[in-house]
Design a protein around this motif. Structure first.
Motif: not given
Length: 129
Positions: A9-12, A17-18, A23-28
């Motif tokens: 679950i932690y790995a998932y 989150s990565l 995706l947030a980096g691509l949006r910026f």
């Protein structure tokens, strides 16, 4: 076994989150590129306006009265008295021989109305006669 399930679950959660962070980096990055594109479009519009103004200025400078004004005022050229001439083309303009380097020869006939004054009626020059 319960700890192995928690590690999955932690790995998932870490993978999700990565992915969201990517995706947030691509949006910026896309917002940055959009800003750059808008800046380039503004520069293009400004250069098009400048090109239009320069074209209008060029057309006004090429007007016959402006050419005569500049030639007489700034360059000291005066109207020649021997400029009365006739130009005759050796070939009709609709001819097929007008293409490429086969341009017609031009014969210029000058009328010597005031031939004796032609040496004195050219551009301004400092003479020491």
């Amino acid at each position: 076994m319960a700890t192995k399930g928690k590690k999955g679950i932690y790995a998932y959660i870490v993978l999700v989150s990565l992915a969201l962070l990517g995706l947030a980096g691509l949006r910026f990055y896309s917002l940055y590129l959009e800003h750059e594109l808008m800046a380039l479009n503004q520069q293009i519009e400004a250069l098009q306006q400048k090109d239009l103004l320069l074209s209008q200025r060029l057309l006004s400078m090429m007007a016959p009265d402006q050419v005569v004004y500049y030639a007489s005022g700034k360059l000291g050229m005066t109207k020649g008295l021997e400029r009365d001439s006739t130009i005759r083309l050796a070939i009709a303009p609709g001819s097929e021989r007008f293409q490429g380097d086969n341009l017609p020869t031009v014969a210029v006939e000058k009328r010597k109305t005031f031939g004796i004054f032609s040496a004195f009626a050219s551009a301004k020059e400092d003479r020491e006669d």
